[in-house]
Design a protein around this motif. Structure first.
Motif, PDB file in Angstrom:
ATOM      1  N   ARG A  98       0.816  -1.209   0.000  1.00  0.00           N
ATOM      2  CA  ARG A  98       0.000   0.000   0.000  1.00  0.00           C
ATOM      3  C   ARG A  98       0.854   1.266   0.000  1.00  0.00           C
ATOM      4  O   ARG A  98       0.456   2.306  -0.504  1.00  0.00           O
ATOM      5  CB  ARG A  98      -0.935  -0.003   1.218  1.00  0.00           C
ATOM      6  CG  ARG A  98      -1.881   1.180   1.279  1.00  0.00           C
ATOM      7  CD  ARG A  98      -2.864   1.035   2.414  1.00  0.00           C
ATOM      8  NE  ARG A  98      -3.740  -0.123   2.200  1.00  0.00           N
ATOM      9  CZ  ARG A  98      -4.705  -0.458   3.048  1.00  0.00           C
ATOM     10  NH1 ARG A  98      -4.895   0.234   4.156  1.00  0.00           N
ATOM     11  NH2 ARG A  98      -5.468  -1.515   2.792  1.00  0.00           N
ATOM     12  N   SER A  99       2.071   1.164   0.563  1.00  0.00           N
ATOM     13  CA  SER A  99       2.927   2.345   0.655  1.00  0.00           C
ATOM     14  C   SER A  99       3.576   2.713  -0.679  1.00  0.00           C
ATOM     15  O   SER A  99       4.086   3.812  -0.838  1.00  0.00           O
ATOM     16  CB  SER A  99       4.029   2.111   1.698  1.00  0.00           C
ATOM     17  OG  SER A  99       4.845   1.015   1.334  1.00  0.00           O
ATOM     18  N   GLN A 100       3.553   1.767  -1.646  1.00  0.00           N
ATOM     19  CA  GLN A 100       4.163   2.043  -2.942  1.00  0.00           C
ATOM     20  C   GLN A 100       3.219   2.848  -3.824  1.00  0.00           C
ATOM     21  O   GLN A 100       2.000   2.699  -3.756  1.00  0.00           O
ATOM     22  CB  GLN A 100       4.556   0.732  -3.628  1.00  0.00           C
ATOM     23  CG  GLN A 100       5.684  -0.002  -2.911  1.00  0.00           C
ATOM     24  CD  GLN A 100       6.038  -1.301  -3.601  1.00  0.00           C
ATOM     25  OE1 GLN A 100       5.178  -1.969  -4.151  1.00  0.00           O
ATOM     26  NE2 GLN A 100       7.309  -1.662  -3.548  1.00  0.00           N
ATOM     27  N   ARG A 101       3.800   3.676  -4.692  1.00  0.00           N
ATOM     28  CA  ARG A 101       3.005   4.591  -5.494  1.00  0.00           C
ATOM     29  C   ARG A 101       2.321   3.886  -6.662  1.00  0.00           C
ATOM     30  O   ARG A 101       2.734   2.820  -7.099  1.00  0.00           O
ATOM     31  CB  ARG A 101       3.909   5.714  -6.021  1.00  0.00           C
ATOM     32  CG  ARG A 101       4.462   6.599  -4.917  1.00  0.00           C
ATOM     33  CD  ARG A 101       5.402   7.644  -5.472  1.00  0.00           C
ATOM     34  NE  ARG A 101       5.843   8.572  -4.427  1.00  0.00           N
ATOM     35  CZ  ARG A 101       6.701   9.564  -4.640  1.00  0.00           C
ATOM     36  NH1 ARG A 101       7.223   9.749  -5.839  1.00  0.00           N
ATOM     37  NH2 ARG A 101       7.042  10.353  -3.639  1.00  0.00           N
ATOM     38  N   ARG A 102       1.274   4.560  -7.165  1.00  0.00           N
ATOM     39  CA  ARG A 102       0.533   4.082  -8.330  1.00  0.00           C
ATOM     40  C   ARG A 102       0.790   5.035  -9.488  1.00  0.00           C
ATOM     41  O   ARG A 102       0.827   6.249  -9.312  1.00  0.00           O
ATOM     42  CB  ARG A 102      -0.976   4.036  -8.021  1.00  0.00           C
ATOM     43  CG  ARG A 102      -1.322   3.036  -6.950  1.00  0.00           C
ATOM     44  CD  ARG A 102      -2.686   3.278  -6.345  1.00  0.00           C
ATOM     45  NE  ARG A 102      -2.902   2.319  -5.281  1.00  0.00           N
ATOM     46  CZ  ARG A 102      -3.671   1.242  -5.385  1.00  0.00           C
ATOM     47  NH1 ARG A 102      -4.343   1.019  -6.491  1.00  0.00           N
ATOM     48  NH2 ARG A 102      -3.782   0.395  -4.388  1.00  0.00           N
ATOM     49  N   TYR A 103       0.943   4.457 -10.685  1.00  0.00           N
ATOM     50  CA  TYR A 103       1.216   5.256 -11.872  1.00  0.00           C
ATOM     51  C   TYR A 103       0.339   4.800 -13.030  1.00  0.00           C
ATOM     52  O   TYR A 103       0.017   3.618 -13.155  1.00  0.00           O
ATOM     53  CB  TYR A 103       2.679   5.126 -12.303  1.00  0.00           C
ATOM     54  CG  TYR A 103       3.674   5.741 -11.346  1.00  0.00           C
ATOM     55  CD1 TYR A 103       4.032   7.082 -11.455  1.00  0.00           C
ATOM     56  CD2 TYR A 103       4.252   4.980 -10.336  1.00  0.00           C
ATOM     57  CE1 TYR A 103       4.945   7.638 -10.579  1.00  0.00           C
ATOM     58  CE2 TYR A 103       5.170   5.532  -9.455  1.00  0.00           C
ATOM     59  CZ  TYR A 103       5.507   6.865  -9.585  1.00  0.00           C
ATOM     60  OH  TYR A 103       6.408   7.420  -8.708  1.00  0.00           O
TER      61      TYR A 103
ATOM     62  N   ARG B 107       4.543   8.520 -17.706  1.00  0.00           N
ATOM     63  CA  ARG B 107       4.347   7.883 -16.402  1.00  0.00           C
ATOM     64  C   ARG B 107       3.749   8.922 -15.457  1.00  0.00           C
ATOM     65  O   ARG B 107       4.453   9.774 -14.940  1.00  0.00           O
ATOM     66  CB  ARG B 107       5.694   7.379 -15.885  1.00  0.00           C
ATOM     67  CG  ARG B 107       5.632   6.489 -14.658  1.00  0.00           C
ATOM     68  CD  ARG B 107       7.038   5.983 -14.336  1.00  0.00           C
ATOM     69  NE  ARG B 107       7.114   5.314 -13.067  1.00  0.00           N
ATOM     70  CZ  ARG B 107       6.873   4.023 -12.863  1.00  0.00           C
ATOM     71  NH1 ARG B 107       6.545   3.264 -13.897  1.00  0.00           N
ATOM     72  NH2 ARG B 107       6.985   3.485 -11.674  1.00  0.00           N
ATOM     73  N   TRP B 108       2.434   8.857 -15.236  1.00  0.00           N
ATOM     74  CA  TRP B 108       1.725   9.851 -14.439  1.00  0.00           C
ATOM     75  C   TRP B 108       1.397   9.286 -13.065  1.00  0.00           C
ATOM     76  O   TRP B 108       0.847   8.196 -12.936  1.00  0.00           O
ATOM     77  CB  TRP B 108       0.414  10.266 -15.123  1.00  0.00           C
ATOM     78  CG  TRP B 108       0.599  10.924 -16.460  1.00  0.00           C
ATOM     79  CD1 TRP B 108       1.776  11.167 -17.117  1.00  0.00           C
ATOM     80  CD2 TRP B 108      -0.438  11.396 -17.316  1.00  0.00           C
ATOM     81  NE1 TRP B 108       1.535  11.766 -18.323  1.00  0.00           N
ATOM     82  CE2 TRP B 108       0.188  11.920 -18.483  1.00  0.00           C
ATOM     83  CE3 TRP B 108      -1.831  11.434 -17.218  1.00  0.00           C
ATOM     84  CZ2 TRP B 108      -0.545  12.470 -19.541  1.00  0.00           C
ATOM     85  CZ3 TRP B 108      -2.567  11.970 -18.262  1.00  0.00           C
ATOM     86  CH2 TRP B 108      -1.926  12.491 -19.404  1.00  0.00           C
ATOM     87  N   ARG B 109       1.713  10.051 -12.039  1.00  0.00           N
ATOM     88  CA  ARG B 109       1.408   9.646 -10.662  1.00  0.00           C
ATOM     89  C   ARG B 109      -0.107   9.651 -10.447  1.00  0.00           C
ATOM     90  O   ARG B 109      -0.802  10.588 -10.847  1.00  0.00           O
ATOM     91  CB  ARG B 109       2.089  10.623  -9.695  1.00  0.00           C
ATOM     92  CG  ARG B 109       1.732  10.391  -8.226  1.00  0.00           C
ATOM     93  CD  ARG B 109       2.544   9.297  -7.613  1.00  0.00           C
ATOM     94  NE  ARG B 109       2.160   9.092  -6.218  1.00  0.00           N
ATOM     95  CZ  ARG B 109       2.684   9.775  -5.200  1.00  0.00           C
ATOM     96  NH1 ARG B 109       3.612  10.706  -5.439  1.00  0.00           N
ATOM     97  NH2 ARG B 109       2.309   9.528  -3.959  1.00  0.00           N
TER      98      ARG B 109
ATOM     99  N   GLU C 275      -8.183   2.479  -8.359  1.00  0.00           N
ATOM    100  CA  GLU C 275      -8.077   1.022  -8.403  1.00  0.00           C
ATOM    101  C   GLU C 275      -8.028   0.474  -9.813  1.00  0.00           C
ATOM    102  O   GLU C 275      -7.626  -0.672 -10.022  1.00  0.00           O
ATOM    103  CB  GLU C 275      -9.246   0.400  -7.644  1.00  0.00           C
ATOM    104  CG  GLU C 275      -9.256   0.740  -6.159  1.00  0.00           C
ATOM    105  CD  GLU C 275     -10.391   0.048  -5.427  1.00  0.00           C
ATOM    106  OE1 GLU C 275     -11.451  -0.185  -6.054  1.00  0.00           O
ATOM    107  OE2 GLU C 275     -10.226  -0.261  -4.238  1.00  0.00           O
ATOM    108  N   GLY C 276      -8.446   1.251 -10.799  1.00  0.00           N
ATOM    109  CA  GLY C 276      -8.423   0.773 -12.174  1.00  0.00           C
ATOM    110  C   GLY C 276      -8.712   1.905 -13.143  1.00  0.00           C
ATOM    111  O   GLY C 276      -9.418   2.861 -12.806  1.00  0.00           O
ATOM    112  N   ILE C 277      -8.147   1.812 -14.348  1.00  0.00           N
ATOM    113  CA  ILE C 277      -8.367   2.816 -15.390  1.00  0.00           C
ATOM    114  C   ILE C 277      -8.617   2.089 -16.709  1.00  0.00           C
ATOM    115  O   ILE C 277      -7.840   1.211 -17.102  1.00  0.00           O
ATOM    116  CB  ILE C 277      -7.151   3.760 -15.541  1.00  0.00           C
ATOM    117  CG1 ILE C 277      -6.958   4.573 -14.258  1.00  0.00           C
ATOM    118  CG2 ILE C 277      -7.332   4.689 -16.740  1.00  0.00           C
ATOM    119  CD1 ILE C 277      -5.745   5.486 -14.292  1.00  0.00           C
ATOM    120  N   THR C 278      -9.717   2.445 -17.376  1.00  0.00           N
ATOM    121  CA  THR C 278     -10.070   1.837 -18.655  1.00  0.00           C
ATOM    122  C   THR C 278     -10.237   2.930 -19.706  1.00  0.00           C
ATOM    123  O   THR C 278     -10.968   3.897 -19.478  1.00  0.00           O
ATOM    124  CB  THR C 278     -11.379   1.036 -18.544  1.00  0.00           C
ATOM    125  OG1 THR C 278     -11.242   0.059 -17.501  1.00  0.00           O
ATOM    126  CG2 THR C 278     -11.702   0.332 -19.850  1.00  0.00           C
TER     127      THR C 278
END
Length: 211
Positions: A152-157, A188-190, A196-199
């Motif tokens: 959970r502590s790691q970033r999402r891109y 690569r966008w933060r 939780e998901g992108i479509t």
């Protein structure tokens, strides 16, 4: 030859066409790409800001949390990025248009300095210094995917994997599709932890978030 070196060499050879060796290629490098996309209005920009604020203030995902969907249209996204792409990408790019083709694919065009398309260490040797700050048209097709860290502590891109890359209207060979380090901010966008998901669907992006 390393891929970064190959890209620098290819760009240099193509740009030398401006000196007369290949006027046809040179002219294609300077022409603006043709991308059909909904430009958006000021109202679209307001709606986009409201939706993005809704996503940004969402809570990080938690067990048992209910998913929530936010739909952003192509017009809304274009109007928002016309004002804020530099903040999102963290690099000096002049946004022009993004087309949501569907099936996870986006088409993008924008202006940025030539130095961001070549490796800095190679550009000094292969590209004339006076050309490095010249604005050139970047035109690419890429497949978007959400990258989530193992904890959970790691970033999402939101990551864009390039499928087609062109300078102006001159496509680069498939071997050179891997972007230079200077383009990493654009590809690569933060993302907020709540995403939780992108479509990517035709004309819209569907963003699933925790409630």
């Amino acid at each position: 030859m390393r891929l970064g070196c190959g890209l620098a060499v290819a760009l240099t050879v193509a740009l030398l066409g401006l000196a007369g060796a290949s006027l046809w290629v040179g002219s294609r490098l300077l022409r603006e790409p043709d991308v059909t996309a909904a430009a958006g209005t000021s109202e679209d920009g307001i709606r986009a800001q409201q939706k993005i604020f809704e996503i940004a203030r969402g809570e990080p995902p938690r067990r048992g949390g209910r998913p929530h969907q936010v739909i952003v249209t192509e017009a809304e996204l274009n109007r928002f990025l016309s004002k804020h792409l530099i903040e999102v990408a963290r690099m000096p790019v002049v946004f022009s248009a993004i087309h949501l083709a569907g099936d996870g694919v986006v088409e993008f065009k924008g202006l940025l300095p030539l130095r961001d398309l070549v490796s800095a260490s190679l550009a000094a040797n292969l590209v004339p210094t006076t050309w490095l700050d010249r604005q050139v048209w970047l035109h690419l097709n890429a497949r978007a995917s959400l990258v989530v860290g193992a904890t959970r502590s790691q970033r999402r891109y939101l990551r864009f994997d390039v499928q087609r890359l062109a300078i102006g209207r001159q496509p680069l060979p498939g071997l050179l599709l891997r972007p230079s380090p200077g383009l990493q901010g654009l590809l690569r966008w933060r993302m907020p932890e709540s995403v939780e998901g992108i479509t990517i669907e035709p004309g819209v992006v569907v963003i699933k978030t925790s409630s």
